[in-house]
Design a protein around this motif. Structure first.
Motif, short mmCIF file in Angstrom:
data_model
loop_
_atom_site.label_atom_id
_atom_site.label_comp_id
_atom_site.label_asym_id
_atom_site.label_seq_id
_atom_site.Cartn_x
_atom_site.Cartn_y
_atom_site.Cartn_z
N ILE A 1 0.84 -1.21 0.00
CA ILE A 1 0.00 0.00 0.00
C ILE A 1 0.87 1.25 0.00
N LEU A 2 1.89 1.26 0.84
CA LEU A 2 2.78 2.42 0.93
C LEU A 2 3.53 2.63 -0.37
N LEU A 3 3.99 1.56 -0.99
CA LEU A 3 4.70 1.69 -2.26
C LEU A 3 3.77 2.22 -3.34
N ASP A 4 2.53 1.74 -3.37
CA ASP A 4 1.55 2.24 -4.34
C ASP A 4 1.34 3.74 -4.18
N LYS A 5 1.47 4.24 -2.97
CA LYS A 5 1.28 5.66 -2.70
C LYS A 5 2.60 6.44 -2.79
N LYS A 6 3.66 5.76 -3.29
CA LYS A 6 4.99 6.37 -3.48
C LYS A 6 5.64 6.79 -2.15
N LEU A 7 5.27 6.13 -1.08
CA LEU A 7 5.86 6.37 0.23
C LEU A 7 6.99 5.36 0.41
N ILE A 8 8.13 5.71 -0.14
CA ILE A 8 9.24 4.77 -0.31
C ILE A 8 9.83 4.31 1.03
N ASN A 9 10.22 5.25 1.87
CA ASN A 9 10.87 4.88 3.13
C ASN A 9 9.96 4.04 4.03
N PRO A 10 8.71 4.44 4.23
CA PRO A 10 7.84 3.58 5.04
C PRO A 10 7.61 2.20 4.41
N SER A 11 7.58 2.13 3.08
CA SER A 11 7.43 0.85 2.41
C SER A 11 8.64 -0.05 2.69
N GLY B 1 11.61 -22.88 17.06
CA GLY B 1 12.76 -23.53 17.69
C GLY B 1 12.97 -23.11 19.14
N LYS B 2 11.99 -22.40 19.69
CA LYS B 2 12.04 -21.93 21.08
C LYS B 2 13.25 -21.06 21.36
N GLN B 3 13.57 -20.21 20.38
CA GLN B 3 14.65 -19.25 20.52
C GLN B 3 14.06 -17.85 20.44
N GLU B 4 14.75 -16.91 21.04
CA GLU B 4 14.33 -15.52 20.90
C GLU B 4 15.48 -14.60 21.23
N THR B 5 15.39 -13.41 20.69
CA THR B 5 16.32 -12.33 20.99
C THR B 5 15.58 -11.03 20.70
N SER B 6 15.95 -9.99 21.39
CA SER B 6 15.24 -8.73 21.20
C SER B 6 15.93 -7.81 20.20
N LYS B 7 17.16 -8.12 19.85
CA LYS B 7 17.91 -7.25 18.95
C LYS B 7 17.81 -7.73 17.51
N HIS B 8 17.67 -6.75 16.62
CA HIS B 8 17.59 -7.09 15.19
C HIS B 8 18.85 -7.81 14.73
N SER B 9 20.01 -7.34 15.18
CA SER B 9 21.26 -7.99 14.78
C SER B 9 21.31 -9.43 15.27
N ASP C 1 19.71 -3.05 6.14
CA ASP C 1 20.56 -1.89 5.86
C ASP C 1 19.74 -0.75 5.26
N LEU C 2 18.91 -1.05 4.29
CA LEU C 2 18.06 -0.01 3.68
C LEU C 2 17.10 0.59 4.70
N ARG C 3 16.52 -0.26 5.54
CA ARG C 3 15.61 0.23 6.57
C ARG C 3 16.34 1.14 7.54
N GLN C 4 17.52 0.76 7.95
CA GLN C 4 18.31 1.60 8.87
C GLN C 4 18.60 2.96 8.23
N ASP D 1 15.35 5.04 7.63
CA ASP D 1 14.72 5.49 8.87
C ASP D 1 15.56 6.50 9.65
N TYR D 2 16.90 6.40 9.55
CA TYR D 2 17.74 7.17 10.45
C TYR D 2 18.75 8.12 9.81
N ALA D 3 19.09 7.92 8.55
CA ALA D 3 20.09 8.77 7.90
C ALA D 3 19.38 9.93 7.20
N ALA D 4 19.54 11.11 7.73
CA ALA D 4 18.84 12.29 7.20
C ALA D 4 19.20 12.57 5.74
#
Length: 128
Positions: A22-32, A51-59, A88-91, A94-97
């Motif tokens: 939906i976001l891409l259709d509306k040309k909202l690139i970064n949110p997409s 597998g009963k594993q978890e971690t809170s960090k994306h990395s 990498d693209l999301r980072q 979202d964060y690089a001005a």
């Protein structure tokens, strides 16, 4: 309940894919890009929950995916590359001005995310 958690994570992945479209259709690139990455992230969380594993960090999630699923041959290496690239693209988006993603970036990431989530579902279906 592991089964309920896996299903919840897959629902999150599906909703994120739909939002990315939906976001891409509306040309909202970064949110997409953000939502396409999160679709993959939630799909990996479903694998980890199974597998009963978890971690809170994306990395940590990405590292566990590489170690437990790519290195073991459950997923091909291109799935790892797609996940790393989307993160990498999301980072950056979202964060690089000073960073501006392109429509091509978003389209490719969404296409990869759709394939990624589909393949995770196939793997989980075999295991459940």
């Amino acid at each position: 309940n592991i089964h309920a958690l896996v299903n919840y994570r897959l629902e999150q992945a599906d909703e994120s894919l739909e939002a990315a479209r939906i976001l891409l259709d509306k040309k909202l690139i970064n949110p997409s890009l953000n939502r396409a990455y999160y679709a993959m992230f939630y799909a990996v969380l479903a694998l980890l929950a199974k597998g009963k594993q978890e971690t809170s960090k994306h990395s940590g999630v990405i590292a566990l995916f590489d170690r437990d699923f790519v290195k073991k041959g459950i997923f091909k290496k291109n799935f790892s590359r797609w996940l790393h690239d989307a993160f990498d693209l999301r980072q950056r988006s979202d964060y690089a001005a000073d960073y501006r993603a392109t429509g091509d970036n978003a389209e490719k990431t969404l296409k990869n995310a759709e394939s990624f989530v589909d393949e995770v579902k196939k793997v989980l279906t075999k295991e459940m």
